[in-house]
Design a protein around this motif. Sequence first.
Motif, PDB file in Angstrom:
ATOM      1  N   ASN A   1      35.716  49.447  33.044  1.00 38.88           N
ATOM      2  CA  ASN A   1      36.943  48.741  32.661  1.00 38.88           C
ATOM      3  C   ASN A   1      37.820  49.616  31.775  1.00 38.88           C
ATOM      4  O   ASN A   1      39.055  49.577  31.872  1.00 38.88           O
ATOM      5  CB  ASN A   1      36.591  47.443  31.931  1.00 38.88           C
TER       6      ASN A   1
ATOM      7  N   ARG B   1      42.790  45.006  38.648  1.00 35.96           N
ATOM      8  CA  ARG B   1      43.132  46.125  39.520  1.00 35.96           C
ATOM      9  C   ARG B   1      42.752  45.828  40.972  1.00 35.96           C
ATOM     10  O   ARG B   1      43.508  46.152  41.905  1.00 35.96           O
ATOM     11  CB  ARG B   1      42.409  47.380  39.039  1.00 35.96           C
TER      12      ARG B   1
ATOM     13  N   LEU C   1      49.884  44.982  34.324  1.00 34.02           N
ATOM     14  CA  LEU C   1      49.092  46.180  34.592  1.00 34.02           C
ATOM     15  C   LEU C   1      49.839  47.134  35.517  1.00 34.02           C
ATOM     16  O   LEU C   1      49.842  48.362  35.302  1.00 34.02           O
ATOM     17  CB  LEU C   1      47.751  45.782  35.206  1.00 34.02           C
ATOM     18  N   GLN C   2      50.498  46.579  36.529  1.00 34.30           N
ATOM     19  CA  GLN C   2      51.219  47.422  37.472  1.00 34.30           C
ATOM     20  C   GLN C   2      52.454  48.076  36.858  1.00 34.30           C
ATOM     21  O   GLN C   2      52.906  49.117  37.338  1.00 34.30           O
ATOM     22  CB  GLN C   2      51.613  46.606  38.701  1.00 34.30           C
TER      23      GLN C   2
ATOM     24  N   SER D   1      45.354  43.465  42.466  1.00 32.50           N
ATOM     25  CA  SER D   1      46.767  43.790  42.288  1.00 32.50           C
ATOM     26  C   SER D   1      47.521  43.916  43.611  1.00 32.50           C
ATOM     27  O   SER D   1      48.650  43.429  43.737  1.00 32.50           O
ATOM     28  CB  SER D   1      46.911  45.086  41.474  1.00 32.50           C
ATOM     29  N   THR D   2      46.902  44.536  44.603  1.00 30.91           N
ATOM     30  CA  THR D   2      47.602  44.755  45.873  1.00 30.91           C
ATOM     31  C   THR D   2      47.940  43.452  46.569  1.00 30.91           C
ATOM     32  O   THR D   2      49.080  43.221  46.992  1.00 30.91           O
ATOM     33  CB  THR D   2      46.756  45.638  46.805  1.00 30.91           C
TER      34      THR D   2
ATOM     35  N   VAL E   1      48.200  40.976  36.374  1.00 30.97           N
ATOM     36  CA  VAL E   1      48.432  41.950  37.445  1.00 30.97           C
ATOM     37  C   VAL E   1      49.819  42.569  37.307  1.00 30.97           C
ATOM     38  O   VAL E   1      49.996  43.788  37.440  1.00 30.97           O
ATOM     39  CB  VAL E   1      48.253  41.281  38.823  1.00 30.97           C
TER      40      VAL E   1
ATOM     41  N   VAL F   1      39.995  51.966  33.761  1.00 28.90           N
ATOM     42  CA  VAL F   1      41.168  51.336  34.362  1.00 28.90           C
ATOM     43  C   VAL F   1      42.314  51.256  33.356  1.00 28.90           C
ATOM     44  O   VAL F   1      43.473  51.539  33.670  1.00 28.90           O
ATOM     45  CB  VAL F   1      40.823  49.923  34.879  1.00 28.90           C
TER      46      VAL F   1
ATOM     47  N   PRO G   1      39.953  44.202  33.387  1.00 25.72           N
ATOM     48  CA  PRO G   1      40.829  45.151  34.101  1.00 25.72           C
ATOM     49  C   PRO G   1      40.351  45.450  35.518  1.00 25.72           C
ATOM     50  O   PRO G   1      41.177  45.643  36.413  1.00 25.72           O
ATOM     51  CB  PRO G   1      40.774  46.402  33.220  1.00 25.72           C
TER      52      PRO G   1
END
Length: 426
Positions: free
Chosen positions: A235, A71, A51-52, A74-75, A48, A238, A67
């Motif tokens: 995927n 995603r 990716l961010q 992630s939040t 995560v 993303v 992915p």
Amino acid sequence: MDLRCYKLLILGGAVRLYFSRTPLAGLISNRVEFATPLNSYKRMQEGVYLLQHGIDPYGGDLVHETPLLLRAMSTIFTSYPEFLPLLYILLDLSTAALLHLMSSNFVQQKLQQQRSELKNYAKDTGELQYTEDDKYDIAELVLIAYLFNPLTVMNCIGLTSTVFSNLILALLLYSLMKRQLLFCLVLLSFETVRSLYPAVLIAPLLLIFARRSICAGVSIFTLFVACCMAMAGANFLVMNSWNFLDGTLGFIFHFRDLQPNIGLFWYFFTEMFEHFRTMFLITFQLNATVLYLVPLAVKLRKEPLLLATVLIALMAVFRAYPSLGDVGFYLSLLPLWRRCWKYMSHGFVVFAFFLITLVMMGALWHLWIYAGSANANFYFGATLAFSTGQIFLITDLLFAHVKHEFCLYNGQKIIINGEEARILLE
């Protein structure tokens, strides 16, 4: 679901919430019996973060989650990490609720099947038949078996992504019972792209939706492949890269991480000569996927849910990176076959295998890694014995089902030459 089931769900949630606030949660998240390279909380957290920050998580060999899931998580991983245990608990409780509803639907369908076949049953088989009470009793047993199994509880508090896998499998089984073909295909394709082995569950799906039509079977299989490609495409959107395929499916198939776990791969490939690796890798992967698929599908063609249960159990034993969370899931399905329990003859042996080997794993790991007074052979011996116990359980269930079906139509007492005969499977 009645009030009693809601109370059980609340109690199961309370147990998980309590242990998630103890040092046990951190210990479990680092144990190789629960956390593997595929489902580790720390690896997902790393994925995560990468990716961010616009870094390809699959550039190295650390992150192996898809992915889409990275995603989606992630939040909450970055903004609300304190709510992560609560999210995992809610997902685990949803899995238990779905298994309860699926079990109730399964028994209802069994009752309908019995009414149409009752005239063919022997007279002394009442205790072998499903009853109206089983709609509640079996469903409740399944709920209890999932909520209060120490393996599923610890899997949840360890924050492993097996919690997501269990939820998807529970949704898949529920959708099978409700005959929702498209939803089944979407769920199965999502989990196949994540972890490869669930692809074998296309067999029970075909047995339900294309029992008498080869053309329908080919169409469903083609649609499944299309769903897998669509899931892979999602995927790709993303990541804007196909690297994730090698980081997920490629990583699983080639077994690049030799970290110890409860499976059979790691020790064998640690000792393997490199020039033999490809041959044995293909052999092990075939054993974990298609080797048992056709014979089991032929034998259990009238029992697609039992086929799904056995395939899920075999995946938990033979997959490249198994965990105890996988084992806990299929153990919770065993009450569905309560009417076969009478013919299961290895219950004590299996229980002893499970209890002793699970205790020994922790002790031998400590002696090997921390005390330095043991080696990998000790730990692998315990995991090998644990896998043997699982095989005993699976074969015992299959034999019990065969005996149960035979006795339903031929009676529990068969007299030959004036003496009661014994039913033996050889």
